[in-house]
Design an enzyme around this catalytic site. Structure first.
Site, mmCIF file in Angstrom:
data_model
loop_
_atom_site.group_PDB
_atom_site.id
_atom_site.type_symbol
_atom_site.label_atom_id
_atom_site.label_comp_id
_atom_site.label_asym_id
_atom_site.label_seq_id
_atom_site.Cartn_x
_atom_site.Cartn_y
_atom_site.Cartn_z
ATOM 1 N N GLY A 19 0.679 -1.610 -0.214
ATOM 2 C CA GLY A 19 0.215 0.144 0.273
ATOM 3 C C GLY A 19 1.103 1.254 0.178
ATOM 4 O O GLY A 19 0.306 2.246 0.593
ATOM 5 N N ILE A 99 -7.252 -10.141 -11.915
ATOM 6 C CA ILE A 99 -8.018 -9.808 -13.283
ATOM 7 C C ILE A 99 -9.209 -9.339 -12.887
ATOM 8 O O ILE A 99 -10.112 -10.596 -12.042
ATOM 9 C CB ILE A 99 -7.401 -10.271 -14.181
ATOM 10 C CG1 ILE A 99 -6.050 -10.804 -14.406
ATOM 11 C CG2 ILE A 99 -8.169 -10.550 -15.349
ATOM 12 C CD1 ILE A 99 -5.784 -11.687 -14.952
ATOM 13 N N HIS A 116 1.191 0.532 -13.092
ATOM 14 C CA HIS A 116 2.162 -1.175 -13.684
ATOM 15 C C HIS A 116 3.721 -0.776 -13.921
ATOM 16 O O HIS A 116 3.420 0.581 -14.675
ATOM 17 C CB HIS A 116 1.766 -1.662 -15.082
ATOM 18 C CG HIS A 116 1.455 -2.489 -15.353
ATOM 19 N ND1 HIS A 116 1.814 -4.072 -14.939
ATOM 20 C CD2 HIS A 116 2.600 -2.219 -16.311
ATOM 21 C CE1 HIS A 116 2.507 -4.270 -15.204
ATOM 22 N NE2 HIS A 116 3.520 -4.174 -16.324
ATOM 23 N N GLU A 181 5.788 6.373 -9.009
ATOM 24 C CA GLU A 181 4.785 6.179 -8.954
ATOM 25 C C GLU A 181 4.207 6.770 -8.401
ATOM 26 O O GLU A 181 2.944 7.330 -8.289
ATOM 27 C CB GLU A 181 4.596 4.322 -8.758
ATOM 28 C CG GLU A 181 4.828 3.739 -9.637
ATOM 29 C CD GLU A 181 4.724 1.755 -9.401
ATOM 30 O OE1 GLU A 181 4.774 1.819 -8.221
ATOM 31 O OE2 GLU A 181 4.164 0.776 -10.518
HETATM 32 C C1 GRF Z 1 3.477 -1.043 -7.775
HETATM 33 O O1 GRF Z 1 4.516 -0.628 -7.457
HETATM 34 C C2 GRF Z 1 2.571 -1.371 -9.123
HETATM 35 O O2 GRF Z 1 3.420 -0.962 -9.602
HETATM 36 C C3 GRF Z 1 2.046 -2.057 -8.563
HETATM 37 O O3 GRF Z 1 2.382 -2.711 -7.397
HETATM 38 C C4 GRF Z 1 3.370 -2.439 -6.514
HETATM 39 C C5 GRF Z 1 2.472 -2.261 -5.143
HETATM 40 O O4 GRF Z 1 2.845 -1.258 -4.465
HETATM 41 N N1 GRF Z 1 1.015 -2.806 -10.028
HETATM 42 P P1 GRF Z 1 2.035 -1.046 -3.263
HETATM 43 O O5 GRF Z 1 1.147 -1.672 -2.724
HETATM 44 O O6 GRF Z 1 1.503 0.037 -4.011
HETATM 45 O O7 GRF Z 1 3.210 -0.649 -2.236
#
Ligand code: GRF
Length: 221
Positions: A19, A99, A116, A181
């Site tokens: 998270g 999914i 992603h 991200e």
């Molecule tokens: C993220 O790096 C995202 O790109 C992928 O899963 C990871 C989740 O990380 N889909 P978090 O649970 O937000 O720390």
């Protein structure tokens, strides 16, 4: 549309793990750079750290245990009913590892985002860091995109790029990509909340114009 004071966008965040993206979204809301309200955090598995983060922020933390459901369809029905109860306008997938059935995706067409960890269309699916390193790529990164029925294939909104350095490992790359991200995801959600971006004719529109290529932010070196 005229400029008006409007209510924050009501979103649910779907999680499966640590998270950290959820945290970045909650922090952006607290800092008032994201005009949204998380009405629930929903996990497909019990006792993950993301649920603890939600509880610590007084946000309803809901487990819909995928493995306790009869099948994907039953999970989808339970999810749709929960999303209805939470009265969400947008669905944010943040490290959600299932999914979704078509009914859920269709129900939130143009209102569901995912992050992603690759520069899509490169490397949909799993193990993206390993695949980029093994391919000897010069760049890796992460993409925020609208969710469509095809896995990791919806129109891209924004990408964060990092240059792969000699000696990079999956872990070092992951750390740098995830830092990015945490910048681009709240930003993309704010664009959705404000109407700056929309999904039209199966493509991204930005400020009322078709935007066939995503915004790109590069890591500062
Ligand atoms: C993220 O790096 C995202 O790109 C992928 O899963 C990871 C989740 O990380 N889909 P978090 O649970 O937000 O720390």
């Amino acid at each position: 549309m005229t400029e008006q004071q409007h209510e924050p966008l009501r979103i649910a965040v779907l999680v499966s793990g640590s998270g950290s993206n959820l945290q970045a979204i909650m922090d952006a809301i607290a800092a008032a750079t994201l005009d949204a309200r998380i009405t629930g955090v929903i996990s497909d598995r019990p006792a993950v750290q993301a649920l603890e983060r939600a509880t610590a922020a007084d946000i309803p933390a809901i487990t819909l245990d995928y493995r306790a459901m009869a099948d994907r369809h039953a999970f989808g029905e339970a999810l749709l009913s929960t999303l209805r109860q939470l009265e969400v306008q947008g669905v944010i997938l943040a490290g959600f590892m299932r999914i979704l059935p078509p009914a859920v995706v269709q129900g939130f067409h143009g209102r569901m985002l995912n992050v992603h960890p690759s520069l899509l269309p490169l490397y949909p699916g799993l193990h993206t860091y390993r695949r980029a390193l093994e391919a000897g790529d010069a760049w890796h990164g992460s993409t925020v995109h609208f969710v469509t029925e095809e896995l990791d294939a919806g129109p891209a909104i924004i990408q964060y790029r990092v240059r792969i350095r000699p000696g990079d490992s999956e872990d070092s790359l992951r750390q740098r990509v995830q830092r990015g991200e945490h910048l681009i995801y709240p930003l993309a959600i704010q664009w959705l909340a404000s109407g700056h971006i929309e999904l039209r004719d199966d493509g991204v529109w930005r400020a009322g114009q078709p935007a066939p290529t995503p915004e790109i932010i590069d890591e500062k070196e």
